[in-house]
Enzyme design. Structure first.
Site, PDB file in Angstrom:
ATOM      1  N   ASP A 146       0.901  -1.146   0.000  1.00 47.11           N
ATOM      2  CA  ASP A 146       0.000   0.000   0.000  1.00 47.11           C
ATOM      3  C   ASP A 146       0.941   1.197   0.000  1.00 47.11           C
ATOM      4  O   ASP A 146       1.541   1.515   1.031  1.00 47.11           O
ATOM      5  CB  ASP A 146      -0.890   0.015   1.248  1.00 47.11           C
ATOM      6  CG  ASP A 146      -1.891   1.147   1.172  1.00 47.11           C
ATOM      7  OD1 ASP A 146      -1.473   2.277   0.851  1.00 47.11           O
ATOM      8  OD2 ASP A 146      -3.089   0.913   1.414  1.00 47.11           O
ATOM      9  N   HIS A 147       1.097   1.835  -1.151  1.00 44.65           N
ATOM     10  CA  HIS A 147       2.203   2.804  -1.245  1.00 44.65           C
ATOM     11  C   HIS A 147       2.007   3.997  -0.312  1.00 44.65           C
ATOM     12  O   HIS A 147       2.960   4.707  -0.014  1.00 44.65           O
ATOM     13  CB  HIS A 147       2.460   3.221  -2.696  1.00 44.65           C
ATOM     14  CG  HIS A 147       1.523   4.266  -3.216  1.00 44.65           C
ATOM     15  ND1 HIS A 147       0.258   3.980  -3.639  1.00 44.65           N
ATOM     16  CD2 HIS A 147       1.672   5.602  -3.374  1.00 44.65           C
ATOM     17  CE1 HIS A 147      -0.332   5.095  -4.040  1.00 44.65           C
ATOM     18  NE2 HIS A 147       0.496   6.094  -3.891  1.00 44.65           N
TER      19      HIS A 147
ATOM     20  N   GLU B 215      -7.706  14.333  -5.478  1.00 47.13           N
ATOM     21  CA  GLU B 215      -6.777  14.379  -6.607  1.00 47.13           C
ATOM     22  C   GLU B 215      -7.328  15.312  -7.677  1.00 47.13           C
ATOM     23  O   GLU B 215      -8.550  15.439  -7.816  1.00 47.13           O
ATOM     24  CB  GLU B 215      -6.634  12.996  -7.227  1.00 47.13           C
ATOM     25  CG  GLU B 215      -6.102  11.951  -6.285  1.00 47.13           C
ATOM     26  CD  GLU B 215      -5.901  10.623  -7.025  1.00 47.13           C
ATOM     27  OE1 GLU B 215      -4.786  10.409  -7.490  1.00 47.13           O
ATOM     28  OE2 GLU B 215      -6.869   9.864  -7.153  1.00 47.13           O
TER      29      GLU B 215
ATOM     30  N   HIS C  85      -5.889   2.723   0.903  1.00 48.29           N
ATOM     31  CA  HIS C  85      -5.168   3.890   1.429  1.00 48.29           C
ATOM     32  C   HIS C  85      -5.916   4.575   2.584  1.00 48.29           C
ATOM     33  O   HIS C  85      -5.335   4.868   3.624  1.00 48.29           O
ATOM     34  CB  HIS C  85      -4.915   4.917   0.327  1.00 48.29           C
ATOM     35  CG  HIS C  85      -4.245   4.355  -0.897  1.00 48.29           C
ATOM     36  ND1 HIS C  85      -3.286   3.377  -0.838  1.00 48.29           N
ATOM     37  CD2 HIS C  85      -4.396   4.630  -2.209  1.00 48.29           C
ATOM     38  CE1 HIS C  85      -2.877   3.093  -2.065  1.00 48.29           C
ATOM     39  NE2 HIS C  85      -3.546   3.830  -2.911  1.00 48.29           N
TER      40      HIS C  85
HETATM   41  C1  BG6 Z   1      -3.286   4.590  -6.471  1.00 47.13           C
HETATM   42  C2  BG6 Z   1      -4.606   4.625  -7.167  1.00 47.13           C
HETATM   43  O1  BG6 Z   1      -3.241   3.524  -5.557  1.00 47.13           O
HETATM   44  O2  BG6 Z   1      -3.101   5.799  -5.769  1.00 47.13           O
HETATM   45  C3  BG6 Z   1      -4.698   5.807  -8.108  1.00 47.13           C
HETATM   46  O3  BG6 Z   1      -4.792   3.427  -7.900  1.00 47.13           O
HETATM   47  C4  BG6 Z   1      -4.372   7.084  -7.386  1.00 47.13           C
HETATM   48  O4  BG6 Z   1      -5.988   5.887  -8.700  1.00 47.13           O
HETATM   49  C5  BG6 Z   1      -3.066   6.949  -6.616  1.00 47.13           C
HETATM   50  O5  BG6 Z   1      -4.262   8.125  -8.341  1.00 47.13           O
HETATM   51  C6  BG6 Z   1      -2.822   8.153  -5.734  1.00 47.13           C
HETATM   52  O6  BG6 Z   1      -1.546   8.073  -5.195  1.00 47.13           O
HETATM   53  P1  BG6 Z   1      -0.719   9.390  -4.836  1.00 47.13           P
HETATM   54  O7  BG6 Z   1       0.546   8.858  -4.249  1.00 47.13           O
HETATM   55  O8  BG6 Z   1      -0.541  10.142  -6.117  1.00 47.13           O
HETATM   56  O9  BG6 Z   1      -1.568  10.142  -3.856  1.00 47.13           O
END
Ligand code: BG6
Length: 492
Positions: free
Chosen positions: A183-184, A222, A246
């Site tokens: 989960d980044h 976003e 997330h």
């Molecule tokens: C990803 C989603 O896990 O996270 C994307 O699949 C989303 O849809 C992205 O845009 C958002 O990540 P960050 O790091 O740009 O906030």
């Protein structure tokens, strides 16, 4: 004092053993956008020294074709010749088919036996099973006394049932402790700071409960649209894409009890308790306390952008949500009665990810004409990474009015050097075998258990899909949701 610091600054326990990183989806977008740059950063910082990178893919590439692709992916680093050569000469390519056992035999023949193996699945989810099964059959999933780990990207299932089945499948072939589910968001510096802020300071934890906190608001907004991912997103929508993983991970971190030590299982034990204590939403709750939306055409940064259904690859009749909001409750001693407001959406007016802790008002208002609002503490995850505490202060002058002022901590100015990319931290952790910032099987299943009923109701169109203009702050009705708890969302 930390005893064993290397010259480069990484403690011994943060340095991987000799390893091979095996990348599936080696020619894909994720590998070139995130993985190779993160890996190169680790190399440049001296965090890894004895390693090989093997890319596996269908394209008939030679090692030198593969190296050229990697070089493109890391072009922004402006490498000098020594770095370029030192890095690229350790990268190799194996051509093969993920369904073909013979390809894995070829892989097994080139992967050196005397080192750890980390297999990174940067591939679409339908490829997880054949790859994991073939890695297992070819003896690459267990390599005692060396480690063999597998890193699995999202999405992890499309429902609780699918996630459980996938977990079952993987853990029949790998030890759970060797499975790294990404989960980044957990790799983001500001997200890791939530625990340090809470448990590394003595002054906040005593008030971190339902006696002092009115509600907690979690926003991941976003400005980007669906980009080139319509095929995936049409099957997913905001609830699966963002909330199940997330946003619930952020909720777990902000709400968990202090672990007895910061080791991976103890931290995840506490997070899973929070996720399991999420109050299931009944059909009525889903109608009253959840909201879904989809963007229509609008203006972002002065540019006209199309609506979701006009995006390439999207069904013009699509009912997929690009915005999700809901009110959740955690049935625990600490949090009983504190609403958690969650919202996320694409093509909103501003990019902002934050957690706002809204404290209760003072017990008695001594300044009835003057009260500026209740205190808030905001973890700014991105952009402008930092922390803000909002306090009431008297406005100078002959008036007795007050207003909110902010006390700010900004990472950019506080530390003077940029935070590493989420993928860099996460990749290093997988190479070391530290899974604290990866989600455990039970966490994933507990998150799905909360999301599943909402998903089913939304799929059955039981909750109307509200259209919002691109560039706005989402469906107007979202305000009504916040009013249910007697407040409003923070402005986007
Ligand atoms: C990803 C989603 O896990 O996270 C994307 O699949 C989303 O849809 C992205 O845009 C958002 O990540 P960050 O790091 O740009 O906030």
């Amino acid at each position: 004092m930390e005893q064993n610091i290397f010259a480069e600054g990484l403690p011994v326990r943060r340095r991987p053993h000799p390893f091979t990183l095996l990348v599936f989806g080696a020619s894909g977008d994720l590998a070139s956008r995130k993985l190779y740059p993160a890996f190169f950063s680790l190399y440049r910082e001296g965090a890894i020294d004895d390693w090989f990178l093997i890319g596996f893919g269908r394209r008939p590439w030679s090692d030198s074709d593969f190296r050229q692709e990697i070089e493109k992916a890391i072009a922004s680093f402006r490498l000098n010749e020594d770095e370029r050569q030192g890095f690229l000469e350790r990268c190799f390519y194996v051509q093969g088919d993920i369904d073909d056992p013979a390809s894995y035999e070829r892989l097994a023949a080139v992967i050196k036996a005397d080192r750890d193996l980390v297999s990174y699945l940067a591939v679409p989810p339908e490829q997880y099973r054949p790859i994991i099964d073939n890695l297992h059959r070819s003896g690459l999933s267990r390599r005692h006394p060396f480690a063999s780990r597998v890193v699995v990207e999202k999405p992890f299932g499309r429902s609780g049932q699918e996630a459980r089945a996938l977990n079952e499948f993987i853990t029949e072939r790998y030890e759970e402790s060797s499975v790294f589910r990404i989960d980044h968001y957990l790799g983001k510096e500001t997200v890791q700071n939530i625990a340090v802020f809470r448990f590394g300071n003595g002054i906040f934890e005593p008030i971190w409960n339902n006696n002092y906190i009115h509600h907690i608001e979690i926003t991941v907004a976003e400005t980007v649209g669906v980009e080139k991912r319509a095929a995936y997103y049409e099957q997913s929508g905001a609830l699966r894409d963002m909330v199940q993983n997330h946003l619930l991970q952020l909720l777990a971190l902000v709400a968990m009890e202090p672990p007895t030590s910061f080791s991976s299982d103890l931290v995840r034990d506490e997070k899973v308790k929070v996720l399991r204590a999420l109050r299931p939403l009944s059909d009525l709750d889903i109608l009253a306390n959840t909201l879904r939306g989809q963007y229509k055409a609008g203006l972002i940064d002065g540019q006209n952008v199309p609506g979701y259904v006009e995006e390439p690859g999207v069904d013009p009749q699509s009912k997929t949500e690009t915005y999700a909001a809901l009110i959740a409750h955690i049935d625990s001693w600490r949090w009983y009665g504190v609403p958690f407001m969650l919202r996320t959406g694409k093509r909103l007016g501003r990019r902002v990810s934050e957690i706002a802790v809204h404290f209760k008002k003072p017990a008695m208002n001594l300044f009835p004409q003057a009260f500026g609002g209740a205190n808030q503490l905001v973890f700014r995850i991105q952009p402008d990474e930092g922390l803000t505490l909002y306090l009431n202060t008297k406005i100078p002058g002959l008036t007795d009015r007050s207003r909110m002022v902010s006390m700010d901590f900004l990472y950019g100015t506080g530390f003077g050097h940029p935070s590493p990319e989420a993928y860099e931290r996460l990749l290093l952790d997988a190479l070391i075998g530290d899974s604290t910032l990866y989600t455990r099987r039970d966490e994933v299943e507990a998150s799905w258990a909360f999301i599943d009923p909402i998903r089913q109701a939304w799929d059955a169109q039981a909750v109307p899909l509200l259209l919002y203009e691109a560039g706005s702050s989402g469906p107007l009705a979202a305000q009504g949701l916040a009013e249910r708890i007697g407040d409003h969302w923070r402005r986007l």
